[in-house]
Design a protein around this motif. Structure first.
Motif, short mmCIF file in Angstrom:
data_model
loop_
_atom_site.label_atom_id
_atom_site.label_comp_id
_atom_site.label_asym_id
_atom_site.label_seq_id
_atom_site.Cartn_x
_atom_site.Cartn_y
_atom_site.Cartn_z
N PHE A 1 0.85 -1.19 0.00
CA PHE A 1 0.00 0.00 0.00
C PHE A 1 0.89 1.24 0.00
O PHE A 1 1.95 1.25 0.63
CB PHE A 1 -0.91 0.00 1.24
CG PHE A 1 -1.80 -1.21 1.32
CD1 PHE A 1 -3.07 -1.17 0.79
CD2 PHE A 1 -1.35 -2.39 1.90
CE1 PHE A 1 -3.90 -2.27 0.84
CE2 PHE A 1 -2.16 -3.50 1.96
CZ PHE A 1 -3.44 -3.45 1.43
N ASP B 1 -3.64 3.33 -0.44
CA ASP B 1 -4.16 2.65 -1.63
C ASP B 1 -3.29 1.44 -1.97
O ASP B 1 -2.06 1.51 -1.90
CB ASP B 1 -4.18 3.60 -2.82
CG ASP B 1 -5.10 4.78 -2.60
OD1 ASP B 1 -6.18 4.59 -2.01
OD2 ASP B 1 -4.72 5.91 -2.98
N THR C 1 -1.12 -0.93 -4.02
CA THR C 1 -0.26 -0.72 -5.19
C THR C 1 0.50 -1.97 -5.60
O THR C 1 1.16 -1.98 -6.63
CB THR C 1 0.78 0.41 -4.92
OG1 THR C 1 1.55 0.05 -3.77
CG2 THR C 1 0.09 1.74 -4.70
N ARG D 1 -7.98 -0.49 0.31
CA ARG D 1 -7.48 0.78 0.87
C ARG D 1 -7.43 0.64 2.38
O ARG D 1 -8.43 0.29 3.02
CB ARG D 1 -8.41 1.93 0.49
CG ARG D 1 -7.98 3.28 1.00
CD ARG D 1 -8.77 4.36 0.26
NE ARG D 1 -8.60 5.72 0.65
CZ ARG D 1 -7.46 6.40 0.75
NH1 ARG D 1 -6.33 5.82 0.54
NH2 ARG D 1 -7.45 7.66 1.08
#
Length: 173
Positions: free
Chosen positions: A42, A47, A49, A140
């Motif tokens: 994250f 978020d 990734t 998230r």
């Protein structure tokens, strides 16, 4: 009435391995409930990734927990055997004098036990949040992550300050 004194080192070591097993249990519980592709990395905004298979997530999480618990256990075992040159504390000549060495090792061991338990608690919390994000497929991390990291850093900061203040005090000459 007889009072029993709890061996605090044994208590903290038991707690450390208990948290490790709780973390492993959490991962095993979530494993069949997760999608095949899960977020494992994250960014600073929370978020997702980075992605991997859920098996990779399971292996990484369990591997990190077991490695950290074993590493802390080894550090505790070897701490009393370490040469004084490898332990960095203020006023080392005073604290490693023959009459203070046992107290010094006990104090550093206690700090290490607190540090290890807080670190494992942080990792279990982080891995739980990661599993939860993947379970609900929100991808998230929410504000709980920042609360978790803030509490961990604050606890480590205060623990370190307490340890340093202890070792900075010596009798006046």
């Amino acid at each position: 009435m007889k009072l029993y004194r709890i061996n605090q080192n044994a208590f903290f070591c038991t707690t450390m391995w208990g948290m490790t097993l709780a973390g492993i249990g959490t991962q095993i519980y979530f494993y069949p409930r997760l999608p095949d592709r899960v977020a494992i990395h994250f960014n600073a905004l929370g978020d997702a990734t980075g992605w991997a298979s859920k098996t990779t997530l399971l292996i990484i999480d369990i591997g990190v927990l077991l490695f950290m618990a074993a590493l802390f256990q080894l550090m505790l075992y070897y701490l009393p055997k370490k040469p004084e040159e490898l332990i960095n504390i203020p006023r080392k000549d005073y604290w490693f004098s023959p009459e203070k060495r046992e107290l010094t090792i006990k104090k550093v061991s206690r700090y290490l036990l607190w540090f290890s338990n807080l670190t494992l608690l942080f990792l279990v919390g982080l891995f739980y949040l990661t599993a939860e994000v993947n379970y609900y497929q929100t991808f998230r991390l929410g504000n709980l992550f920042w609360l978790l990291i803030g509490l961990y850093l604050a606890a480590i900061f205060f623990l370190t300050v307490e340890l340093m203040l202890f070792f900075f005090k010596t009798p006046r000459k």
